[in-house]
Design an enzyme around this catalytic site. Structure first.
Site, mmCIF file in Angstrom:
data_model
loop_
_atom_site.group_PDB
_atom_site.id
_atom_site.type_symbol
_atom_site.label_atom_id
_atom_site.label_comp_id
_atom_site.label_asym_id
_atom_site.label_seq_id
_atom_site.Cartn_x
_atom_site.Cartn_y
_atom_site.Cartn_z
ATOM 1 C CG PHE A 185 35.790 42.722 38.530
ATOM 2 C CD1 PHE A 185 34.699 42.657 39.384
ATOM 3 C CD2 PHE A 185 36.890 43.479 38.927
ATOM 4 C CE1 PHE A 185 34.701 43.317 40.603
ATOM 5 C CE2 PHE A 185 36.904 44.151 40.143
ATOM 6 C CZ PHE A 185 35.808 44.056 40.983
ATOM 7 C CG ASP A 186 33.297 37.125 33.220
ATOM 8 O OD1 ASP A 186 33.859 37.393 32.141
ATOM 9 O OD2 ASP A 186 32.196 36.552 33.291
ATOM 10 C CG MET A 187 31.804 43.067 30.926
ATOM 11 S SD MET A 187 32.279 43.917 29.397
ATOM 12 C CE MET A 187 31.631 42.767 28.160
#
Length: 241
Positions: free
Chosen positions: A40-42
């Site tokens: 995941f990106d944040m």
């Protein structure tokens, strides 16, 4: 509707007959063949922070150069490490008299001041929990500094949900370079080809693709057409419920 998590030819054919962008991204074992981990990106993927970042960068631009950024300039800062944001602002405003550490510190201070405006992306935490319960390995690869990442994780009770977290402080080359996602996969001990990346930015999509991962785009920051053009196999509007 099932999650858009496996992009074998038969799945691509199946997707042609559904509106994935409106149904949302859900965990579905029938579409997870070959996927062992989700990366995941944040910002824009787990937390709705991009508008706050944009406000902070715009404020910095006015402070450093006396003018607001045009839209193309502001978009160029999405999905890049903090040090590259500082470098970009210094290129735009070379007479500001500020060095990179000063710009980064001011950006962080502005973000802290406005952090109360940040929210979780709807359905993100539930999706993470469901993915973990299904046996998938989970990691975060964010361009944010570790200080910003820790603040977000503490505020939204995300600590402990991911096996590893890669921040902008951990890499020499940020997105769109593949290093962040390659490092996340390496730390998990999973082949990048067996990883699914969820991204909201052009630079993030390019990073995941260059790392050899499958990439799903989330339209929290850029429109569907832009994310598809960057290389996302599928683009969705939200997480499923």
């Amino acid at each position: 509707m099932n999650a858009i998590l496996d992009m074998e030819p038969d799945v691509k054919s199946e997707l042609a007959g559904c509106d994935a962008g409106k149904t949302g991204l859900q965990v579905s074992s029938s579409l997870l063949a070959g996927i062992k981990a989700i990366l995941f990106d944040m910002d824009g993927v787990l937390i709705d922070s991009e508008p706050v970042h944009a406000t902070c960068i715009s404020t910095l631009a006015v402070e450093m150069g006396g003018r607001a950024l045009v839209e193309t300039e502001l978009l160029s800062f999405k999905g890049v490490p903090d040090r590259e944001v500082a470098a970009g602002l210094m290129r735009l405003f070379p007479d500001s008299g500020r060095d990179a550490p000063a710009v980064m510190k001011r950006a962080f201070d502005l973000y802290v001041e406005r952090f109360a405006l940040v929210r979780l992306i709807s359905g993100a935490r539930e999706f993470v929990l469901a993915a973990g319960e299904s046996g998938l390995r989970l990691a975060v690869a964010t361009s944010a500094a570790s200080s910003m990442q820790r603040m977000a994780f503490d505020a939204f009770d995300l600590s402990g949900l991911f096996e590893t977290v890669v921040t902008g402080d951990d890499v020499k080359r940020g997105k769109p370079d593949p290093e962040p996602y390659l490092l996340a996969a390496e730390r998990l001990g999973v082949n990048p080809a067996q990883c699914l990346v969820i991204e909201d930015s052009i630079n993030g999509v390019k990073s995941g693709k260059a790392a050899g991962c499958r990439v799903v785009g989330l339209t929290t920051s850029f429109p569907k057409e832009t994310l598809l053009a960057a290389g996302a196999e599928v683009v969705v509007e939200a997480y499923g419920v």
